[in-house]
Design a protein around this motif. Structure first.
Motif, PDB file in Angstrom:
ATOM      1  N   TYR A  11       0.804  -1.227   0.000  1.00  0.00           N
ATOM      2  CA  TYR A  11       0.000   0.000   0.000  1.00  0.00           C
ATOM      3  C   TYR A  11       0.841   1.283   0.000  1.00  0.00           C
ATOM      4  N   ASN A  12       1.843   1.350  -0.876  1.00  0.00           N
ATOM      5  CA  ASN A  12       2.668   2.554  -0.999  1.00  0.00           C
ATOM      6  C   ASN A  12       2.402   3.239  -2.328  1.00  0.00           C
ATOM      7  N   LEU A  13       2.673   4.525  -2.362  1.00  0.00           N
ATOM      8  CA  LEU A  13       2.632   5.296  -3.598  1.00  0.00           C
ATOM      9  C   LEU A  13       4.048   5.759  -3.907  1.00  0.00           C
ATOM     10  N   PHE A  14       4.561   5.351  -5.066  1.00  0.00           N
ATOM     11  CA  PHE A  14       5.861   5.795  -5.565  1.00  0.00           C
ATOM     12  C   PHE A  14       5.574   6.624  -6.805  1.00  0.00           C
ATOM     13  N   GLU A  15       5.695   7.936  -6.697  1.00  0.00           N
ATOM     14  CA  GLU A  15       5.304   8.806  -7.806  1.00  0.00           C
ATOM     15  C   GLU A  15       6.324   9.923  -8.021  1.00  0.00           C
ATOM     16  N   GLY A  16       6.714  10.093  -9.295  1.00  0.00           N
ATOM     17  CA  GLY A  16       7.546  11.222  -9.694  1.00  0.00           C
ATOM     18  C   GLY A  16       8.981  11.179  -9.206  1.00  0.00           C
ATOM     19  N   ASN A  17       9.495   9.992  -8.956  1.00  0.00           N
ATOM     20  CA  ASN A  17      10.888   9.879  -8.509  1.00  0.00           C
ATOM     21  C   ASN A  17      11.820   9.808  -9.707  1.00  0.00           C
ATOM     22  N   ASN A  18      13.023  10.368  -9.561  1.00  0.00           N
ATOM     23  CA  ASN A  18      14.059  10.321 -10.595  1.00  0.00           C
ATOM     24  C   ASN A  18      15.347   9.830  -9.962  1.00  0.00           C
ATOM     25  N   VAL A  19      15.921   8.775 -10.544  1.00  0.00           N
ATOM     26  CA  VAL A  19      17.171   8.234 -10.008  1.00  0.00           C
ATOM     27  C   VAL A  19      18.208   8.137 -11.121  1.00  0.00           C
ATOM     28  N   SER A  20      19.467   8.124 -10.734  1.00  0.00           N
ATOM     29  CA  SER A  20      20.545   8.105 -11.725  1.00  0.00           C
ATOM     30  C   SER A  20      20.980   6.694 -12.105  1.00  0.00           C
ATOM     31  N   TYR A  21      20.415   5.660 -11.477  1.00  0.00           N
ATOM     32  CA  TYR A  21      20.805   4.315 -11.869  1.00  0.00           C
ATOM     33  C   TYR A  21      19.574   3.430 -12.069  1.00  0.00           C
ATOM     34  N   THR A  22      19.224   2.570 -11.150  1.00  0.00           N
ATOM     35  CA  THR A  22      18.117   1.640 -11.365  1.00  0.00           C
ATOM     36  C   THR A  22      16.992   1.835 -10.369  1.00  0.00           C
ATOM     37  N   GLY A  23      15.795   1.509 -10.828  1.00  0.00           N
ATOM     38  CA  GLY A  23      14.640   1.480  -9.947  1.00  0.00           C
ATOM     39  C   GLY A  23      14.115   2.843  -9.551  1.00  0.00           C
ATOM     40  N   GLY A  24      13.446   3.515 -10.469  1.00  0.00           N
ATOM     41  CA  GLY A  24      12.903   4.839 -10.175  1.00  0.00           C
ATOM     42  C   GLY A  24      11.952   4.865  -8.994  1.00  0.00           C
ATOM     43  N   GLY A  25      11.050   3.897  -8.916  1.00  0.00           N
ATOM     44  CA  GLY A  25      10.124   3.811  -7.787  1.00  0.00           C
ATOM     45  C   GLY A  25      10.770   3.154  -6.585  1.00  0.00           C
ATOM     46  N   PHE A  26      11.286   1.938  -6.784  1.00  0.00           N
ATOM     47  CA  PHE A  26      12.049   1.257  -5.735  1.00  0.00           C
ATOM     48  C   PHE A  26      13.047   0.299  -6.351  1.00  0.00           C
ATOM     49  N   HIS A  27      14.048  -0.040  -5.582  1.00  0.00           N
ATOM     50  CA  HIS A  27      15.143  -0.910  -6.011  1.00  0.00           C
ATOM     51  C   HIS A  27      15.368  -1.949  -4.913  1.00  0.00           C
ATOM     52  N   LEU A  28      15.303  -3.219  -5.292  1.00  0.00           N
ATOM     53  CA  LEU A  28      15.589  -4.306  -4.360  1.00  0.00           C
ATOM     54  C   LEU A  28      16.796  -5.075  -4.866  1.00  0.00           C
ATOM     55  N   SER A  29      17.713  -5.388  -3.977  1.00  0.00           N
ATOM     56  CA  SER A  29      18.910  -6.129  -4.361  1.00  0.00           C
ATOM     57  C   SER A  29      19.241  -7.166  -3.292  1.00  0.00           C
ATOM     58  N   GLU A  30      19.460  -8.397  -3.736  1.00  0.00           N
ATOM     59  CA  GLU A  30      19.818  -9.500  -2.853  1.00  0.00           C
ATOM     60  C   GLU A  30      18.812  -9.676  -1.719  1.00  0.00           C
ATOM     61  N   VAL A  31      17.527  -9.728  -2.093  1.00  0.00           N
ATOM     62  CA  VAL A  31      16.465  -9.961  -1.124  1.00  0.00           C
ATOM     63  C   VAL A  31      15.833 -11.316  -1.410  1.00  0.00           C
ATOM     64  N   LYS A  32      15.137 -11.865  -0.433  1.00  0.00           N
ATOM     65  CA  LYS A  32      14.444 -13.127  -0.657  1.00  0.00           C
ATOM     66  C   LYS A  32      13.178 -13.194   0.193  1.00  0.00           C
ATOM     67  N   ASN A  33      12.243 -13.980  -0.316  1.00  0.00           N
ATOM     68  CA  ASN A  33      10.986 -14.249   0.376  1.00  0.00           C
ATOM     69  C   ASN A  33      10.212 -12.975   0.680  1.00  0.00           C
ATOM     70  N   GLY A  34       9.902 -12.217  -0.365  1.00  0.00           N
ATOM     71  CA  GLY A  34       9.172 -10.968  -0.181  1.00  0.00           C
ATOM     72  C   GLY A  34       7.865 -10.926  -0.937  1.00  0.00           C
ATOM     73  N   ILE A  35       6.950 -10.107  -0.438  1.00  0.00           N
ATOM     74  CA  ILE A  35       5.679  -9.874  -1.104  1.00  0.00           C
ATOM     75  C   ILE A  35       5.521  -8.373  -1.324  1.00  0.00           C
ATOM     76  N   ILE A  36       5.218  -8.011  -2.561  1.00  0.00           N
ATOM     77  CA  ILE A  36       4.987  -6.616  -2.938  1.00  0.00           C
ATOM     78  C   ILE A  36       3.530  -6.548  -3.374  1.00  0.00           C
ATOM     79  N   PHE A  37       2.687  -5.890  -2.565  1.00  0.00           N
ATOM     80  CA  PHE A  37       1.242  -6.006  -2.689  1.00  0.00           C
ATOM     81  C   PHE A  37       0.551  -4.644  -2.681  1.00  0.00           C
ATOM     82  N   LYS A  38      -0.265  -4.416  -3.732  1.00  0.00           N
ATOM     83  CA  LYS A  38      -1.125  -3.225  -3.842  1.00  0.00           C
ATOM     84  C   LYS A  38      -0.380  -1.899  -3.702  1.00  0.00           C
ATOM     85  N   ASN A  39       0.742  -1.781  -4.397  1.00  0.00           N
ATOM     86  CA  ASN A  39       1.471  -0.516  -4.471  1.00  0.00           C
ATOM     87  C   ASN A  39       1.137   0.157  -5.797  1.00  0.00           C
ATOM     88  N   THR A  40       1.341   1.464  -5.859  1.00  0.00           N
ATOM     89  CA  THR A  40       1.164   2.199  -7.099  1.00  0.00           C
ATOM     90  C   THR A  40       2.485   2.868  -7.462  1.00  0.00           C
TER      91      THR A  40
END
Length: 79
Positions: A11-40
């Protein structure tokens, strides 16, 4: 988020972000067993990979019912 396990991102809102590498809204690296649910993710920008989001070197990450709209990358070629 890096090197995490057993996480939720809900239930997060990721809007209008600008990044210089990867993942404008969010970036996950070396994670496991996750749920990403009802985000915009809307109108995010990256200069390399994953305008809306990037998930790298990770396992068992599940995306459920997320809205991902109008995200983009502006690929830069380094010389």
């Amino acid at each position: 988020m890096e090197k995490s396990s057993n996480f939720t991102l809900n239930y997060n809102l990721f809007e209008g972000n600008n990044v210089s590498y990867t993942g404008g809204g969010f970036h996950l690296s070396e994670v496991k067993n996750g749920i990403i649910f009802k985000n915009t993710l809307i109108k995010n920008k990256s200069l390399s990979h994953g305008g809306g989001y990037a998930i790298l070197r990770s396992s068992n990450v599940t995306l459920i019912d997320n809205k991902i709209l109008n995200n983009f990358i502006e690929l830069i070629i380094w010389e």
